[in-house]
Design a protein around this motif. Structure first.
Motif, mmCIF file in Angstrom:
data_model
loop_
_atom_site.group_PDB
_atom_site.id
_atom_site.type_symbol
_atom_site.label_atom_id
_atom_site.label_comp_id
_atom_site.label_asym_id
_atom_site.label_seq_id
_atom_site.Cartn_x
_atom_site.Cartn_y
_atom_site.Cartn_z
ATOM 1 N N GLU A 11 -34.208 16.960 -50.886
ATOM 2 C CA GLU A 11 -32.725 16.574 -50.558
ATOM 3 C C GLU A 11 -32.109 15.589 -51.472
ATOM 4 O OE1 GLU A 11 -32.154 14.466 -47.021
ATOM 5 O OE2 GLU A 11 -34.053 13.378 -46.997
ATOM 6 N N ASP A 62 -26.061 21.468 -47.065
ATOM 7 C CA ASP A 62 -25.915 20.649 -48.029
ATOM 8 C C ASP A 62 -24.934 19.687 -47.325
ATOM 9 O OD1 ASP A 62 -24.770 18.922 -50.164
ATOM 10 O OD2 ASP A 62 -24.882 20.552 -51.420
ATOM 11 N N ASP A 72 -30.603 13.607 -54.450
ATOM 12 C CA ASP A 72 -29.900 13.940 -55.791
ATOM 13 C C ASP A 72 -29.601 12.423 -56.402
ATOM 14 O OD1 ASP A 72 -27.897 14.398 -57.751
ATOM 15 O OD2 ASP A 72 -27.189 15.996 -56.548
ATOM 16 N N ASN A 88 -21.347 28.146 -52.614
ATOM 17 C CA ASN A 88 -21.328 27.441 -51.457
ATOM 18 C C ASN A 88 -20.171 27.964 -50.568
ATOM 19 O OD1 ASN A 88 -23.515 25.595 -52.433
ATOM 20 N ND2 ASN A 88 -21.744 24.379 -53.515
ATOM 21 N N TYR A 107 -29.316 27.081 -47.508
ATOM 22 C CA TYR A 107 -29.789 25.552 -47.393
ATOM 23 C C TYR A 107 -28.514 24.949 -46.909
ATOM 24 C CZ TYR A 107 -27.918 24.701 -51.888
ATOM 25 O OH TYR A 107 -27.093 24.695 -53.128
ATOM 26 N N THR A 142 -29.408 22.496 -57.337
ATOM 27 C CA THR A 142 -28.313 22.692 -56.263
ATOM 28 C C THR A 142 -26.763 22.724 -56.888
ATOM 29 O OG1 THR A 142 -28.323 20.539 -55.441
ATOM 30 C CG2 THR A 142 -29.098 22.064 -54.156
ATOM 31 N N THR A 182 -25.085 16.242 -54.252
ATOM 32 C CA THR A 182 -25.222 17.276 -53.658
ATOM 33 C C THR A 182 -26.610 17.093 -52.946
ATOM 34 O OG1 THR A 182 -25.228 19.758 -53.527
ATOM 35 C CG2 THR A 182 -26.152 18.577 -55.562
ATOM 36 N N SER A 183 -27.005 18.164 -52.201
ATOM 37 C CA SER A 183 -28.353 18.032 -51.593
ATOM 38 C C SER A 183 -28.636 19.513 -50.883
ATOM 39 C CB SER A 183 -28.273 17.108 -50.314
ATOM 40 O OG SER A 183 -29.722 16.748 -49.730
ATOM 41 N N ALA A 184 -30.242 19.503 -50.830
ATOM 42 C CA ALA A 184 -30.659 20.657 -50.188
ATOM 43 C C ALA A 184 -31.709 19.929 -49.222
ATOM 44 C CB ALA A 184 -31.502 21.521 -51.215
ATOM 45 N N GLU A 185 -31.265 20.359 -47.953
ATOM 46 C CA GLU A 185 -31.693 19.723 -46.584
ATOM 47 C C GLU A 185 -32.631 20.839 -45.899
ATOM 48 O OE1 GLU A 185 -28.761 16.477 -45.612
ATOM 49 O OE2 GLU A 185 -27.878 18.281 -46.229
#
Length: 722
Positions: free
Chosen positions: A406, A66, A408, A88, A64, A34, A48-51
């Motif tokens: 998700e 974040d 990180d 983003n 996604y 991400t 950061t994240s990908a949920e």
């Protein structure tokens, strides 16, 4: 192309069968970290994240959420083997779910000031221009967002989640949650006509405080809703009124690990466990499936197919978890609570076959099922994902599946959050590469940290596990002649009849008498000694050799990372420099079993990069000692994961305290291309190397017991070693 799926093979009652090799499987084609979506000049060291993840209607773009950055991230998967960052988009709050209708993304965004004063909005994003074109208040904190199949509306679960620090997390905690429906026409949300659907007063648990968690919409426009903390499921008709509701019920669990105690013991049971479902998906007009993550009272470690009237059509009751155990992906540290923690669920038809995907958040695995018969789902594949898959999206028109992972771990110098892409592919699945499936009893395993080959039988190997399972250290017998390789036996290392607790086994070698020498890496801050142990074939410790004072005077926590026997001399590589080592050099320590003398030589490390450099294994074959050297970096940051060799003739130890001779090393193999073979991120810990009786080299990675790790264990042959 029709999908051809095989049935499960059967194992003993406690061990769920692992799927037989299918002719078609989902192969990972790419892993997208991400941070790539951050703009030039941004601080990529931020978490950061990908949920939750969704796909554009043409299947070419992934979106996604974040929440740490407060953005949605866009990924171009026109070529699923080479995802491209599209950047983003700031949401002005914490995005929870994005649903795409036409060229617009409709995003639920949490803007709450506190648990007691929740708020949120629906944000409309034009994907072509990547601009926010509309916003509207939705009256509370959103969790899941779902869309009608025809794109005519979105439904939002307004959770108004509880404060887990208040009243020990017990509900009720007001304000109550609810559901909203918002009509969509020509890419415009009719926020003025927002419909609020009251779901209070129906649950058996805290009926005044419903906490809607996840929802899905079927072809008839009906909404199925889970209220996780309330352990309740609601079906809402197309007119927005409740048509049915029922308790999610309980389940009895057998053959599970119930204690987070450093052991892998699957003989426990729990009765009457609340399902507390999270993810839910319709699978046809009359059935839906739930992933029963559990919450503060539940954790049923399974998933369920319900009839719309509440009748249970199928209950997994931990079978998927036991299948995951066989792959080494079981998170022992979660045993006391929710185990593998099944959380999200996805449904789609691939080639006419209805398929259900169930994500195990804490095991970082996806169970793929053929549910042609909803009463008899068939597990056809276990798919390795990134760390903590939170969301999935199927794109059947392109034969694709994508996961949002998700976690990180940038602050720990470990793996970043990832989006991973999989494609339906002909042939046998490449993962798992090693499994205990087929053993007479369910064998839990993981954290393989040392490897040695049998002296006579090719492809017969032994491995040890490290301190993750320090209350029950083990030696595993591996049959590598099969694909995947099979762990066929597990022997607990014992002392005086009991498990030899607090050992950190990092190396194993044959003792030439039917047993083994094992090396334990110590940590003085945890009262774990650096030591060498002689273990017989039954796992009983028969002899312990402590390190001499002149060596321990300079110790650090990074001790022996392997062991090899050359004649009467045991050789142990030290992972990193100790206090008396020259910078960039580590010791290969020698102990003569006959004379009881200690000595060492110095080994020159590769230059350091961003992380540290060290050794993680040593084995002997022919006239050479083969040594694994690596940095402690993952993903694209990883530079050194290599095998070197040193001539045995150069292993002439000097006495401790004297100037150590520096050996000459020769590079044999760069392992990074091997570590990229399954299109995941490069793993850190290559910790096992063995050369078998036929001269074939074998390598294994350590998965850290699935703690801050995806759980993947790579095990492969590197061919004949000259």
């Amino acid at each position: 192309m029709p999908i051809r799926l095989s049935a499960l093979t059967s194992v003993l009652a406690l061990a769920t069968a692992f799927p037989a090799l299918a002719e078609t499987h989902f192969a990972r084609t790419a892993s997208f970290p991400t941070p790539l979506n951050m703009a030039a000049g941004e601080d990529t060291a931020r978490v950061t994240s990908a949920e939750i993840i969704s796909a554009s209607e043409d299947g070419m773009t992934l979106v996604y959420t974040d929440s740490p950055l407060g953005v949605i991230g866009l990924v171009d998967i026109t070529d699923p083997k080479a995802p491209k960052p599209l950047g983003n988009i700031d949401m002005g709050g914490e995005p929870t779910t994005a649903q795409i209708i036409g060229g617009k993304a409709f995003v639920g965004v949490n803007t709450s000031e506190s648990y007691a004063a929740p708020s949120g909005k629906l944000v409309t994003v034009d994907l072509a221009s990547r601009k926010i074109v509309a916003e509207c208040e939705i009256g509370g904190q959103p969790d899941s967002v779902a869309k009608a199949e025809d794109g005519s509306f979105v439904a939002i679960a307004i959770e108004n989640e509880r404060d887990e620090e208040l009243n020990e997390g017990e509900i009720p905690q007001m304000p109550a949650g609810f559901v909203v429906k918002i009509a969509i026409a020509d890419g415009v949300a009719d926020c003025a006509g927002l419909q609020t659907i009251d779901v209070t007063g129906i649950a058996e648990i805290a009926p005044e405080d419903p906490e809607p968690e996840f929802l899905d919409v079927n072809a008839a426009g009906e909404i199925v809703l889970t209220m996780q903390e309330n352990n309740h499921i609601v079906v809402i008709g197309a007119d927005g009124t409740i048509s049915s509701h029922f308790s999610a019920g309980t389940v009895d669990l057998d053959g599970i690990d119930t204690k987070s105690d450093g052991k892998l013991d699957f003989t426990g049971s729990k009765k009457g466990v609340l399902r507390e479902p999270d993810g839910v998906k319709w699978i046809d007009a009359d059935h839906f499936a739930t992933a029963n993550e559990g919450d503060y009272k539940g954790g049923s470690r399974g998933w369920t197919i319900f009839n719309r009237d509440g009748t249970v059509v199928y209950e997994d009751a931990g079978k998927l978890e036991r299948a995951i155990v066989a792959t080494g992906h079981y998170p022992e540290h979660r045993s006391k609570s929710k185990g593998t923690e099944l959380e999200s669920i996805e449904f789609a038809e691939f080639g006419g076959t209805p398929m259900l995907f169930v994500a195990a958040e804490r095991s970082s695995m996806i169970g793929a099922y053929d549910i042609t018969d909803p009463a008899n789902p068939v597990l056809v594949q276990l798919i390795a994902s990134g760390i903590s898959p939170e969301g999935m999206v199927a794109i059947p028109a392109r034969g694709l599946l994508a996961t949002a992972n998700e976690v990180d771990l940038v602050e720990d110098g470990l793996a970043r959050a990832h989006v991973m892409v999989y494609e339906m592919t002909e042939g046998a699945a490449g993962y798992p590469m090693i499994t205990s499936e087929g053993a007479e009893e369910l064998i839990g395993w993981g954290a393989l940290s040392g490897l040695v080959a049998d002296a006579e039988t090719p492809a017969k190997l032994y491995a040890v596990s490290d301190s993750v399972y320090g209350m029950a250290p083990a030696i595993y017998e591996i049959d590598a002649s099969q694909t995947p390789a099979r762990i066929v036996a597990k022997t607990i290392v014992t002392r005086g009849g009991d498990a030899a607790q607090k050992l950190d086994l990092e190396g194993i070698t044959l003792d030439g008498k039917g047993g083994f020498w094992v090396a334990s890496e110590g940590r003085s801050d945890r009262l774990v000694p650096h030591a060498i142990y002689n273990v017989n074939a039954k796992g009983e410790i028969k002899k312990e050799i402590a390190l001499p004072a002149e060596l321990l005077a300079h110790e650090t926590r990074y001790g022996f990372e392997g062991i090899a026997l050359v004649g009467d001399v045991l050789w142990m590589p030290v992972q990193r420099e100790w206090a008396d080592d020259a910078e960039g050099q580590v010791k290969l320590v020698a102990y003569n079993l006959e004379t009881k003398e200690w000595g060492a030589v110095a080994y020159p490390l590769e230059p350091k990069g961003e992380g540290w450099m060290g050794l993680s294994e040593m084995t002997v074959h022919g006239d050479w000692a083969y040594i694994v050297e690596r940095d402690n970096l993952v993903g694209e940051a990883a530079v050194v994961k290599k095998i070197f060799r040193v001539a045995l003739a150069d292993l002439v130890p000097a006495k401790l305290g004297e100037t150590l001779p520096v050996v000459t090393k020769h590079e044999v193999r760069d392992l990074i291309p091997d570590l990229k073979a399954l299109n995941g991120f490069v793993l850190d810990k290559v910790e096992g190397l063995a050369i078998d009786a036929a001269g074939t080299g074998w390598v294994v990675t350590d998965n850290d017991g699935v703690d801050d790790h995806s759980g993947e264990t790579l095990f492969w042959s590197i061919g004949t070693m000259n």
